[in-house]
Design a protein around this motif. Sequence first.
Motif, PDB file in Angstrom:
ATOM      1  N   GLY A 134      52.473 -19.028  54.986  1.00  0.00           N
ATOM      2  CA  GLY A 134      53.569 -18.739  55.886  1.00  0.00           C
ATOM      3  C   GLY A 134      53.561 -19.580  57.144  1.00  0.00           C
ATOM      4  O   GLY A 134      54.559 -19.629  57.877  1.00  0.00           O
ATOM      5  N   ASP A 135      52.433 -20.267  57.429  1.00  0.00           N
ATOM      6  CA  ASP A 135      52.378 -21.143  58.599  1.00  0.00           C
ATOM      7  C   ASP A 135      53.255 -22.373  58.391  1.00  0.00           C
ATOM      8  O   ASP A 135      53.356 -22.893  57.277  1.00  0.00           O
TER       9      ASP A 135
ATOM     10  N   ARG B 113      53.300 -23.002  63.578  1.00  0.00           N
ATOM     11  CA  ARG B 113      54.091 -21.839  63.948  1.00  0.00           C
ATOM     12  C   ARG B 113      53.818 -20.762  62.910  1.00  0.00           C
ATOM     13  O   ARG B 113      53.999 -20.984  61.705  1.00  0.00           O
ATOM     14  N   ARG B 114      53.366 -19.603  63.370  1.00  0.00           N
ATOM     15  CA  ARG B 114      53.029 -18.510  62.467  1.00  0.00           C
ATOM     16  C   ARG B 114      54.285 -17.865  61.903  1.00  0.00           C
ATOM     17  O   ARG B 114      55.402 -18.089  62.398  1.00  0.00           O
ATOM     18  N   ALA B 115      54.099 -17.038  60.895  1.00  0.00           N
ATOM     19  CA  ALA B 115      55.226 -16.348  60.272  1.00  0.00           C
ATOM     20  C   ALA B 115      55.930 -15.422  61.253  1.00  0.00           C
ATOM     21  O   ALA B 115      57.135 -15.165  61.119  1.00  0.00           O
ATOM     22  N   ASP B 116      55.191 -14.932  62.274  1.00  0.00           N
ATOM     23  CA  ASP B 116      55.802 -14.026  63.251  1.00  0.00           C
ATOM     24  C   ASP B 116      56.477 -14.779  64.402  1.00  0.00           C
ATOM     25  O   ASP B 116      56.962 -14.172  65.354  1.00  0.00           O
ATOM     26  N   GLY B 117      56.479 -16.120  64.338  1.00  0.00           N
ATOM     27  CA  GLY B 117      57.139 -16.916  65.371  1.00  0.00           C
ATOM     28  C   GLY B 117      56.221 -17.433  66.454  1.00  0.00           C
ATOM     29  O   GLY B 117      56.615 -18.310  67.237  1.00  0.00           O
ATOM     30  N   SER B 118      55.015 -16.918  66.541  1.00  0.00           N
ATOM     31  CA  SER B 118      54.067 -17.402  67.546  1.00  0.00           C
ATOM     32  C   SER B 118      53.490 -18.753  67.124  1.00  0.00           C
ATOM     33  O   SER B 118      53.583 -19.145  65.958  1.00  0.00           O
ATOM     34  N   GLU B 119      52.908 -19.470  68.095  1.00  0.00           N
ATOM     35  CA  GLU B 119      52.317 -20.772  67.806  1.00  0.00           C
ATOM     36  C   GLU B 119      50.825 -20.749  68.090  1.00  0.00           C
ATOM     37  O   GLU B 119      50.356 -19.987  68.944  1.00  0.00           O
TER      38      GLU B 119
END
Length: 449
Positions: free
Chosen positions: A146-147, A182-188
Amino acid sequence: MTDIVGYVFWMLVTLGVLVTFHEFGHFWVARRCGVRVLRFSVGFGKPLWRRTGRDGTEYVVAALPLGGYVKMLDSGEGEVPAHARHQAFDGKPVGQRIAIVAAGPLANLLLCLAAMWLVFVIGRPDFLPEIGRSEGLAAEAGLAAGDRLLEIRGEAVETWTGAGIALATAAMDREPAPVRVRRADGSEAVLTLPLDRPQAVLREERVLQDLGLRPAQWSPDTLVGTVLGAAAAAGLQPGDVVLAVGDRPVERWEQIGTAVQELARPGEALVLRVRRGDGELDLAVDPRPAEREDGSRYWQLGIGQGWQEPAPDALLRYGPLAAVPAAFAETWSVTRNTLGVLRRMLTGHASLRNLSGPVTIAKVASHSAERGVPDFLYFLAILSLSLCIMNLLPIPVLDGGHLLYYLIELVKGSPVGESVRVAGQFVGLALLAGLIGLAFYNDLFRPSF
């Protein structure tokens, strides 16, 4: 047989275009400098076609399409009448001789830029650098399914092609490589791939697999390609994706075989959960006993792994004006990477397997042509740039070797001595023969794709 014909055809097309542009560069500048051109040949050996133009130049297409040449009036290759001395190549000032020799590689550079521009105007399909599965070194570094890869060693990546090149370069350098995702939750997050570990076995040509990265667009690892025997009787079909064997979930193909050997029992059906289309179903398969060559026995389902060509989900496309700087940027990036690989091969940090010959060129040309015009043009651009760079290497018999001699002449005020030029030719031919031999060796013993 059809593949071989395709390989040969596209190799001839590719080399024909590259050689014609290269030699036309020499030809055009030579004519502008007042040099008489005796022959313009695409290929070596026996002429298959020839015609003499109004300008007195003999135009030839020869049997061996692995190069070409422009033969100019030159006292070093034959007697030049006194009245034609001003038309001889060696009678021209050293500056004009440098321009004529440099024009061939420059023509290949211009072809690269033009092809890159056209690629970006048409639009080149590619894949977003999204991770589908992470194992091994990649998982250890913290990369996860997901990244989305954003930067590798400080350079932005927009596609898996760019990411693959950046990772291969990092693998050659054997240095820790920071990766921004960028992670799946939107964070980096910024993670570091430990590529400097001595136990890390990383091959430039298979860097994603060796790192443990699997692109999200790749077909499922447990995709069924062929169905025979017990599996066919149970109703399995090509295109099914195996999700579980009995009560054991599977994510990799080798897990299917392991589970079958451990769970199968004589006279008992083994339930396989598979995904077919948008739904899931359970199929009861009766594994059949089989025997290996060494006499050992095992359970056999009768399925073979499949592969589906993923659909591109990224398109690099620009308007005609915006495509100009994009073409220059991409050409510079490929130039930097190519020079980097050459430097690393010379210092032993990169494998000599990176050197390819006509067999690999033929295969890649054919496969890129099958994928469409943008892919073939991109391949043509990279090969044209490679031809430019290789020809500029300071090896006697190549354009770069001649340029070296002329630069020395420019500095010392007189031509390089005949004995030096003859010795240089022997050294150059030996080096060239070695490079060609290594390229053919790599072609013959490189794993097929």
